[in-house]
Design an enzyme around this catalytic site. Structure first.
Site, PDB file in Angstrom:
ATOM      1  N   SER A 246       4.797   1.114  -4.887  1.00 42.06           N
ATOM      2  CA  SER A 246       3.640   1.109  -5.771  1.00 42.06           C
ATOM      3  C   SER A 246       2.402   1.328  -4.912  1.00 42.06           C
ATOM      4  O   SER A 246       2.263   0.711  -3.845  1.00 42.06           O
ATOM      5  CB  SER A 246       3.527  -0.216  -6.532  1.00 42.06           C
ATOM      6  N   GLU A 247       1.509   2.218  -5.363  1.00 45.76           N
ATOM      7  CA  GLU A 247       0.431   2.659  -4.472  1.00 45.76           C
ATOM      8  C   GLU A 247      -0.603   1.597  -4.154  1.00 45.76           C
ATOM      9  O   GLU A 247      -1.415   1.774  -3.250  1.00 45.76           O
ATOM     10  CB  GLU A 247      -0.251   3.920  -5.011  1.00 45.76           C
ATOM     11  N   ASN A 248      -0.595   0.477  -4.881  1.00 45.74           N
ATOM     12  CA  ASN A 248      -1.517  -0.587  -4.503  1.00 45.74           C
ATOM     13  C   ASN A 248      -1.048  -1.343  -3.266  1.00 45.74           C
ATOM     14  O   ASN A 248      -1.769  -2.177  -2.738  1.00 45.74           O
ATOM     15  CB  ASN A 248      -1.729  -1.562  -5.665  1.00 45.74           C
TER      16      ASN A 248
ATOM     17  N   SER B 192      -0.637   2.168   2.187  1.00 50.81           N
ATOM     18  CA  SER B 192       0.171   2.726   1.117  1.00 50.81           C
ATOM     19  C   SER B 192      -0.149   4.199   0.903  1.00 50.81           C
ATOM     20  O   SER B 192       0.750   5.033   0.753  1.00 50.81           O
ATOM     21  CB  SER B 192      -0.059   1.935  -0.174  1.00 50.81           C
TER      22      SER B 192
END
Length: 218
Positions: free
Chosen positions: A47-49, A89
């Site tokens: 997940s990009e967070n 990320s």
């Protein structure tokens, strides 16, 4: 004809992800894929967070407010998973370390152009998030979306009319009616839902389609 529901769509996507892949799940429908990963496969969900090793949604009452995905939904962390700064990320994304990303979309063109962040409406709220980075950074971009809008228009179009997220980036589209590959020879449809004739799928889609592979839902 009975359309696939959202969980059936997610399960179909999950089954197609190869063992050993690192995969980003975009906000919205794609997050459901985490709940349907086949047992026995080693697939790392990103997940990009700043999370790697995302698991399925937690059971009610077991949520950890400090562990969320990019859509601010609670997630679990599998053994060996980690969370980290979002700059790291995005370095993973931009460094092309993701094998796949699964994104939602407003439109996908016959050439694989992706529009998924803004409808262009004056009252629409743009929400690009990390989609532009993912669209060009992931090695394979799959889209998961309903085939038709609420008004009955196809979301697969000859040319996107909404602002683009990426040009020629989409390789495969999973809808509630079929799986559609974007190829140099045009759009190739397979795995139509039971009861849906190919001619009807072409009519609903409104752009040239060819039939390829098994037609049964899987």
């Amino acid at each position: 004809m009975k359309k696939l529901d959202r969980n059936q769509m997610a399960a179909r996507v999950a089954r197609d992800i190869p063992d050993g892949s690192v995969v980003n799940l975009g906000i919205g429908l794609p997050t459901l894929v985490a709940d349907h990963m086949p047992k026995g496969r080693e697939i790392l969900l990103h997940s990009e967070n700043g999370v790697l090793g995302v698991g399925p949604r937690p059971a009610p009452g077991r949520e950890d407010e400090d562990l969320i995905n990019a859509g601010k939904e609670p997630v679990t962390l599998l053994t060996g998973g980690s969370y980290f700064h979002h700059a790291d990320s995005f370095a993973m994304i931009r460094g092309r370390h993701l094998d796949f990303c699964v994104l939602g979309a407003f439109q996908v063109s016959a050439g694989g152009d992706l529009a998924n962040w803004h409808t262009g409406g004056a009252d629409a709220i743009p929400a690009v998030g990390g989609a532009m980075d993912l669209a060009v950074g992931a090695k394979n971009v799959w889209v998961m979306m309903e085939h038709l809008t609420r008004e009955g228009a196809s979301k697969i179009v000859e040319r996107c009319t909404y602002p683009l997220t990426g040009v020629g980036v989409v390789k495969r589209v999973y809808t509630d009616l079929a799986v559609i590959e974007v190829t140099p020879r045009g759009l190739m449809a397979s795995r139509l839902v039971p009861g849906l004739a190919f001619d009807e799928l072409k009519r609903l889609t409104g752009v040239p389609l060819s039939l390829s592979g098994a037609r049964a839902a899987a």
